[in-house]
Design an enzyme around this catalytic site. Sequence first.
Site, PDB file in Angstrom:
ATOM      1  N   ASN A   9      -0.452 -31.913   9.364  1.00 23.00           N
ATOM      2  CA  ASN A   9      -1.667 -31.300  10.036  1.00 23.00           C
ATOM      3  C   ASN A   9      -2.432 -31.171   8.469  1.00 23.00           C
ATOM      4  O   ASN A   9      -1.903 -30.365   8.002  1.00 23.00           O
ATOM      5  CB  ASN A   9      -1.054 -29.904  10.392  1.00 23.00           C
ATOM      6  N   TRP A  10      -3.625 -32.068   8.661  1.00 24.53           N
ATOM      7  CA  TRP A  10      -4.253 -31.003   7.451  1.00 24.53           C
ATOM      8  C   TRP A  10      -4.875 -30.595   7.487  1.00 24.53           C
ATOM      9  O   TRP A  10      -6.048 -29.952   6.477  1.00 24.53           O
ATOM     10  CB  TRP A  10      -5.711 -32.682   7.389  1.00 24.53           C
ATOM     11  N   LYS A  11      -4.789 -29.517   8.364  1.00 22.99           N
ATOM     12  CA  LYS A  11      -6.315 -28.667   8.721  1.00 22.99           C
ATOM     13  C   LYS A  11      -7.470 -28.730   8.335  1.00 22.99           C
ATOM     14  O   LYS A  11      -7.476 -29.417   8.091  1.00 22.99           O
ATOM     15  CB  LYS A  11      -5.250 -27.523   7.916  1.00 22.99           C
ATOM     16  N   HIS A  98      -1.793 -22.750  16.640  1.00 27.69           N
ATOM     17  CA  HIS A  98      -1.368 -22.562  15.713  1.00 27.69           C
ATOM     18  C   HIS A  98      -1.345 -21.243  15.163  1.00 27.69           C
ATOM     19  O   HIS A  98      -2.360 -20.642  15.371  1.00 27.69           O
ATOM     20  CB  HIS A  98      -2.105 -23.355  14.677  1.00 27.69           C
ATOM     21  N   GLU A 100      -2.688 -20.207  12.497  1.00 32.42           N
ATOM     22  CA  GLU A 100      -3.985 -19.590  12.020  1.00 32.42           C
ATOM     23  C   GLU A 100      -4.916 -19.335  12.869  1.00 32.42           C
ATOM     24  O   GLU A 100      -5.841 -18.745  12.764  1.00 32.42           O
ATOM     25  CB  GLU A 100      -4.560 -20.950  11.201  1.00 32.42           C
ATOM     26  N   GLU A 170       7.558 -22.579  14.268  1.00 31.20           N
ATOM     27  CA  GLU A 170       6.826 -22.130  12.608  1.00 31.20           C
ATOM     28  C   GLU A 170       6.271 -20.838  12.534  1.00 31.20           C
ATOM     29  O   GLU A 170       5.329 -20.124  12.778  1.00 31.20           O
ATOM     30  CB  GLU A 170       4.903 -22.320  12.934  1.00 31.20           C
ATOM     31  N   GLY A 176       3.170 -22.431   4.659  1.00 30.30           N
ATOM     32  CA  GLY A 176       1.844 -22.288   3.013  1.00 30.30           C
ATOM     33  C   GLY A 176       1.990 -21.677   2.046  1.00 30.30           C
ATOM     34  O   GLY A 176       1.595 -21.157   0.909  1.00 30.30           O
ATOM     35  N   SER A 216       6.102 -25.442   5.295  1.00 31.62           N
ATOM     36  CA  SER A 216       6.823 -25.610   4.348  1.00 31.62           C
ATOM     37  C   SER A 216       7.877 -26.430   3.506  1.00 31.62           C
ATOM     38  O   SER A 216       8.753 -26.486   2.816  1.00 31.62           O
ATOM     39  CB  SER A 216       7.123 -24.411   2.846  1.00 31.62           C
ATOM     40  N   GLY A 237       2.469 -29.449   6.870  1.00 32.70           N
ATOM     41  CA  GLY A 237       1.285 -28.705   6.131  1.00 32.70           C
ATOM     42  C   GLY A 237       0.364 -29.584   4.929  1.00 32.70           C
ATOM     43  O   GLY A 237       0.064 -30.504   4.931  1.00 32.70           O
ATOM     44  N   GLY A 238       0.235 -28.397   4.034  1.00 33.83           N
ATOM     45  CA  GLY A 238       0.480 -28.941   3.186  1.00 33.83           C
ATOM     46  C   GLY A 238       1.413 -30.065   2.395  1.00 33.83           C
ATOM     47  O   GLY A 238      -0.223 -30.912   1.367  1.00 33.83           O
TER      48      GLY A 238
HETATM   49  P1  PGA Z   1       3.063 -26.166   5.435  1.00 32.62           P
HETATM   50  O1  PGA Z   1       1.764 -25.698   7.302  1.00 32.62           O
HETATM   51  O2  PGA Z   1       4.102 -27.294   5.641  1.00 32.62           O
HETATM   52  O3  PGA Z   1       1.606 -26.311   4.565  1.00 32.62           O
HETATM   53  O4  PGA Z   1       3.675 -24.253   4.956  1.00 32.62           O
HETATM   54  C1  PGA Z   1       2.901 -26.019   8.301  1.00 32.62           C
HETATM   55  C2  PGA Z   1       1.975 -25.526   9.015  1.00 32.62           C
HETATM   56  O5  PGA Z   1       0.740 -25.079   9.337  1.00 32.62           O
HETATM   57  O6  PGA Z   1       1.833 -26.605   9.967  1.00 32.62           O
END
Ligand code: PGA
Length: 260
Positions: A9-11, A98, A100, A170, A176, A216, A237-238
């Site tokens: 997930n590149w956000k 998600h 966010e 999640e 993050g 993470s 994500g990251g």
């Molecule tokens: P993260 O994000 O790996 O940076 O913790 C995961 C996500 O939000 O899907």
Amino acid sequence: MRTKIIAGNWKMNKTVQEGIVLIEEILKSAGKLQHENLQIILAPPFPLLGMASALTSDYRFISISAQNCYYKNNGAFTGEVSPAMIKSTGANHVIIGHSERRMYFHEDNSLLSEKIKVALQNGLTPVYCCGETLSERNEASHYDIIKNQLEETIFSLDEEEIIKIVIAYEPVWAIGTGVNATPEQAQEMHRFIRTQVALKFKDDIAEKIPILYGGSVKPENAYSLFSCTDIDGGLIGGASLNSNDFVAIINSMVEILRKK
Ligand code: PGA
């Protein structure tokens, strides 16, 4: 065996040009990332979907996903993107719910439920996210929260629809933050989710649905998380923004699959 999935997930990161570089770097390792039970999903921002689909079209084990969609097929909804538009780029998945989106864009279970239905009608596979906050976990209400997030969304689907869903657990406190859920904490919740699916639908449906862990995930913890019985991969994500890290995470899953 359930399909294993590693999704990036590149956000809101990467321009088209940067996205091309990242995908080309990942594709250099494509040969060693291939396994018949493994699907890799890349979820770049909307403007990159067409490019990502075109670049990966020769790689059947790589799918492209959007990170969100609107719940209407078309119309006067300035700035929104419909599932049919996403599908027309060559993408075939969409992340829905998600944390966010829930937190910053106030998306609630009833809106997410609409999005899931319209995504399915348009032939997209929803990757439905659920997860509790730190205070909810500290209050020991995390099981109730997850149950509610399932009941008010995907549990209104019928059997033919639910079987097409990918679930991502999640925990918000792990996203993050660099603090991942321990494999024990993640496995416990994945088991709980699978049990809820079995209670609502059937055991064999619950056994078939992939449940991904997100929060993470890094090359250092991927192997121990993915080794758990009910963890079918990760939503990254990251670490999906760096090709070395993302490839290393995929490799952890390939290693596990090759031992089976
Ligand atoms: P993260 O994000 O790996 O940076 O913790 C995961 C996500 O939000 O899907």
